[in-house]
Design an enzyme around this catalytic site. Structure first.
Site, PDB file in Angstrom:
ATOM      1  N   THR A 191       0.866  -1.179   0.000  1.00 36.69           N
ATOM      2  CA  THR A 191       0.000   0.000   0.000  1.00 36.69           C
ATOM      3  C   THR A 191       0.900   1.227   0.000  1.00 36.69           C
ATOM      4  OG1 THR A 191      -1.717  -1.188   1.205  1.00 36.69           O
ATOM      5  CG2 THR A 191      -1.849   1.210   1.199  1.00 36.69           C
ATOM      6  N   LYS A 210      -7.105   1.252  -3.500  1.00 44.77           N
ATOM      7  CA  LYS A 210      -6.721   0.643  -2.215  1.00 44.77           C
ATOM      8  C   LYS A 210      -6.768   1.659  -1.078  1.00 44.77           C
ATOM      9  CE  LYS A 210      -4.575  -1.817   0.960  1.00 44.77           C
ATOM     10  NZ  LYS A 210      -5.322  -2.727   1.839  1.00 44.77           N
ATOM     11  N   LYS A 248      -0.436   6.120   8.439  1.00 41.46           N
ATOM     12  CA  LYS A 248       0.294   6.280   7.175  1.00 41.46           C
ATOM     13  C   LYS A 248      -0.663   6.291   5.990  1.00 41.46           C
ATOM     14  CE  LYS A 248       1.719   2.839   4.999  1.00 41.46           C
ATOM     15  NZ  LYS A 248       1.286   1.995   3.838  1.00 41.46           N
TER      16      LYS A 248
END
Length: 300
Positions: free
Chosen positions: A94, A170, A239
């Site tokens: 990711t 995503k 994050k």
């Protein structure tokens, strides 16, 4: 087909065995060789550098963040300089939209293929081969990679020829998951403070209006107050919210909820609880409600 796999964290170590089970010659790399011991005993080779794992037709990366991917691809003896022309890098991490765009351009210039294929699913789903994969990249490269993706997940969803589109999808999905966890956390804090049984409340939610796997999984973790071991940490959640907000700013899309959830993860991190599962938003909401005066994380 010779495959390389780089990154043997909780997700990578659950994914790589499927490639061995499928009979594919596998070379693995990880900063800590010890994490590769079980794979080596099952027949994998160990490469001491990322480039050493990028000698075959496909190399897969499953790494924690942009910095790790950048170092692995662009660093000394990295993927970019070692991967043969015509071979493909599948990035399953990711990462930011911007880095995915940079990777696609760099690999194309080097005569290599690049596919973004981040996944939805926790380590237990990875171990069971039940991941959902979001993939994008040039059609002919995707066709070559599809058999490998089928070894790792139960279904692959395709989002066109621009690899970075898969990363945006995503990030949007992780935003929805985090927002759902925050909503569950606040709801459980509310009924819990009133003395309502948390597991009875979970049963009501998941047997009626909120029967999705996300509600069942994270509602169960919050009801049980089971935040270790983490399947995905609060720090990683923070994050990903940052990456989603970066993409939103580039596209001029306000995302107020993403900003809120990012701050909630940051609060956990500031209290030393960033290594708890991201469902520890439930612990934070309970504390904010005055229903738990224990520290968010043990001080050591």
């Amino acid at each position: 087909m010779k495959i390389g796999f780089i990154g043997l964290g909780s997700m990578g170590s659950a994914m790589a065995p499927h490639l061995i089970a499928a009979g594919k010659p596998l070379t693995v790399h990880n900063r800590t060789e010890k994490k590769a011991e079980s794979l080596i005993s099952d027949g994998a080779e160990f490469a001491h550098t990322p480039g050493g794992a990028a000698q075959g037709e496909i190399v897969i990366t499953m790494l924690a963040d942009d910095a790790a991917v950048e170092a692995t691809v662009f660093g000394e003896d990295g993927i970019l300089q070692a991967l043969p022309k015509g071979a493909t890098h599948i990035s399953m991490s990711t990462i930011s939209v911007a880095l995915a765009e940079r990777l696609a351009a760099a690999h194309a210039e080097a005569g290599q293929g690049f596919v973004s294929a981040p996944v939805f699913g926790r380590p237990d789903a990875a171990a069971a081969g039940k991941l959902f994969i979001v993939a994008a990249g040039p059609a002919e490269v995707l066709d070559t990679c599809q058999p490998v993706l089928e070894m790792l997940g139960q279904r692959t969803f395709f989002f066109g020829e621009e690899a970075a589109k898969a990363n945006l999808v995503k990030l949007s999905g992780n935003f929805l998951i985090a927002s759902t966890i925050e909503s569950l956390a606040e709801a459980f804090a509310l009924v819990g403070k009133a003395g309502i049984d948390r597991h009875a409340y979970l049963e009501l939610l998941t047997e009626t209006l909120f029967s999705a796997p996300i509600h069942k999984t994270y509602g169960g973790l919050i009801a049980d107050e089971r935040y270790t071991p983490p399947g995905f940490t609060a720090q990683l959640g923070h994050k990903d919210m940052g990456l989603a907000l970066d993409a939103a700013e580039e596209l001029q899309v306000p995302m107020g909820m993403a900003s809120l959830v990012s701050e909630r993860f940051l609060t956990l991190m500031a209290a030393g609880a960033g290594d708890l599962d991201w469902s520890a938003l439930g612990k934070l909401a309970k504390r904010d409600a005055g229903d738990d005066d224990a520290p968010l994380a043990a001080k050591g």
